[in-house]
Motif scaffolding. Structure first.
Motif, PDB file in Angstrom:
ATOM      1  N   SER A 112      -0.150   7.589   5.706  1.00 55.25           N
ATOM      2  CA  SER A 112      -0.995   7.031   4.170  1.00 55.25           C
ATOM      3  C   SER A 112      -2.443   7.787   4.560  1.00 55.25           C
ATOM      4  N   ALA A 158       5.623   7.004   2.233  1.00 58.07           N
ATOM      5  CA  ALA A 158       5.520   5.495   2.797  1.00 58.07           C
ATOM      6  C   ALA A 158       4.526   5.378   3.804  1.00 58.07           C
ATOM      7  N   PRO A 159       3.501   4.611   3.351  1.00 57.29           N
ATOM      8  CA  PRO A 159       3.077   3.972   2.287  1.00 57.29           C
ATOM      9  C   PRO A 159       2.297   4.719   1.187  1.00 57.29           C
ATOM     10  N   PRO A 174       6.554   1.621  -1.128  1.00 57.99           N
ATOM     11  CA  PRO A 174       5.673   0.714  -0.230  1.00 57.99           C
ATOM     12  C   PRO A 174       6.281   0.083   0.815  1.00 57.99           C
ATOM     13  N   VAL A 175       6.373   0.832   1.922  1.00 57.56           N
ATOM     14  CA  VAL A 175       6.849   0.722   3.297  1.00 57.56           C
ATOM     15  C   VAL A 175       5.833   0.870   4.178  1.00 57.56           C
ATOM     16  N   ALA A 176       5.783  -0.086   5.207  1.00 54.89           N
ATOM     17  CA  ALA A 176       4.641   0.359   6.221  1.00 54.89           C
ATOM     18  C   ALA A 176       5.382   1.453   7.280  1.00 54.89           C
ATOM     19  N   ILE A 182       5.280   6.946  -4.490  1.00 56.70           N
ATOM     20  CA  ILE A 182       5.037   5.858  -3.558  1.00 56.70           C
ATOM     21  C   ILE A 182       6.194   5.008  -2.978  1.00 56.70           C
TER      22      ILE A 182
END
Ligand code: AMP
Ligand code: GLY
Length: 421
Positions: free
Chosen positions: A8, A31-32, A45-47, A43
């Motif tokens: 990110s 991601a993310p 949305p996963v850490a 995008i």
């Protein structure tokens, strides 16, 4: 082909931006990601450490190849999980990433590989380390063994600073092992190699600016800027570094049964006296990923297809790609938030990016940016943006970068003014 980039920061923004420009890439997922990345990638949305969710996302989105940005994802074992599931991925396994995550392991491998590096000893307890520091005196370098986000290295130039370093190492950092190294002098260069487990290809060399203030003063940071190619080494010195500091690491890692693929970043100390080069060049550290902010300066100059390079690294392509570089040089300037690095402020509005985008030969990559409840772009705390300028020479690359930087508004921002000077 669809690609997934994990991370990110501005480094991942540059990776997504460059991959999105490949004719062979249909869609880039990240991601993310961050609000800037959202303009070149979709995008997810996963850490970065949510390994099984990342794998599920890659399967669901029909991703052909995944590129890992940050070391935290490597340490979490994302590459191991993708490989076990038969999915192509760019990055080293958790064991191979120990070249970055453990300073003591890196030293062991360097010695086995005959790589030139600073002399060192490893200490396990405070009392014996304290004795060693007293005997040896300053200058001396102390390094916590594990990942410490750049806060685990103490370059002690005055013996009066030993107690504070020991307090930090055995206090907040909770070091179980400390590597003590001889103090080296010279200039630093970052040589990053693409590696496929047995061979390496050098990327254009770069150097970064680690301290917060001009003339390398003030606290250490993740890097306040970079230039590429670095004028600090020649082509023949880069070839020497490949032969002495990268290829032998690949050989030893393969022999140990933990082959290294991904990006091998050799942080080097280069003597300023040309008579002492190349033999006096020493490896300070390895990172097992693209550097940030070196990556932004390097990828801005990459003219050949980035997907081919990624496929070769991941073992999906047998023949070595021939890398081509734009003739311009690049300068990358970091805009950090107020209080960085000690206590970075969050939530301050960032404006002027629309004007900065109009400056020719520049590109802005987002790092810690986010949106507030009204949808405004605000700082997420820390290194906020990086601005790359390209030019026929270092002077014009610099002035392009700073022209765009000076159009960006962020309260209390921290910018180093001597990048590429
Ligand atoms: P490292 O994370 O090991 O690269 O260390 C962070 C920074 O500390 C390096 O970029 C150098 O500026 C400095 N450093 C590390 N090792 C040494 C050394 N042996 N001698 C002098 N400076 C060093
Ligand atoms: N710029 C230094 C690093 O990426 O570790």
């Amino acid at each position: 082909m669809n690609v997934l980039v994990i991370g990110s920061g501005a480094r991942e923004h540059a990776i997504c931006w460059r991959l999105a420009a490949s004719r062979r890439v249909s869609k880039v997922f990240c991601a993310p990601g961050n609000p800037g990345i959202a303009s070149v990638a979709e995008i997810v949305p996963v850490a970065v450490t949510a390994v099984s969710e990342l794998l599920t996302a890659a399967e669901r989105l029909g991703v052909g190849i995944t590129v890992v940005g940050p070391e935290a994802a490597l340490e979490a074992g994302v590459v191991d999980a993708f490989r076990a599931a038969g999915r192509a991925i760019v990055g080293p396994t958790k064991e191979a990433a120990m070249l970055e995550t453990s300073k003591a392991f890196a030293k062991e491998i360097m010695i086995a590989a005959g790589v030139p590096t600073a002399k060192h000893e490893v200490f396990h307890d405070r009392a014996s380390l304290e004795r060693r520091c007293k005997e040896q005196g300053a200058p001396l370098v102390l390094k916590a063994d594990g990942l410490a986000s750049g806060k685990g290295v103490f370059v002690i130039e005055d013996a009066a600073d030993f107690p504070a370093a020991l307090d930090a190492l055995f206090g907040p950092i909770k070091a179980e092992r400390v590597v003590v190294e001889e103090f080296l002098t010279g200039v630093e260069v970052s040589c990053i190699f693409a590696a496929n487990g047995s061979e390496v290809i050098p990327l254009a060399p770069a150097h970064d600016y680690k301290r917060l203030g001009e003339d390398d003063r003030g606290p250490n940071t993740g890097g306040m800027g970079s230039v590429c190619p670095s004028p600090r080494i020649s082509e023949s010195e880069l070839a020497w570094i490949q032969e002495h500091c990268a290829a032998p690491i690949l050989r030893v890692m393969r022999e140990r049964g933990t082959p290294f693929s991904g990006f091998l970043y050799a942080g080097l100390m280069v003597p300023t006296d040309p008579a002492k080069r190349p033999d006096g060049i020493r490896v300070l550290e390895y990172n097992t990923r693209l550097g940030d902010p070196e990556c932004q300066a390097i990828l801005s100059r990459l003219a050949s297809d980035p997907l081919e390079l990624m496929e070769w690294i991941a073992g999906e392509r047998a023949t070595q790609p021939k890398l081509a570089w734009r003739p311009e040089v690049s300068t990358c300037v970091v805009v950090a938030s107020d209080g960085y690095p000690e206590a970075p402020a969050k939530g301050d509005q960032i404006t002027g990016l629309d004007l900065a985008a109009l400056v020719p030969s520049t590109v802005v990559f987002h790092a810690a940016t986010t949106r507030d409840s009204r949808g405004n772009l605000v700082s997420g705390g820390g290194r906020t943006l990086t601005v790359v300028g390209l030019g026929a020479d270092y002077g014009s690359a610099r002035s392009a970068a700073y022209k765009a930087v000076d159009l960006v508004q962020l309260r209390g921002r921290r910018v180093r003014r001597d990048i590429g000077a």
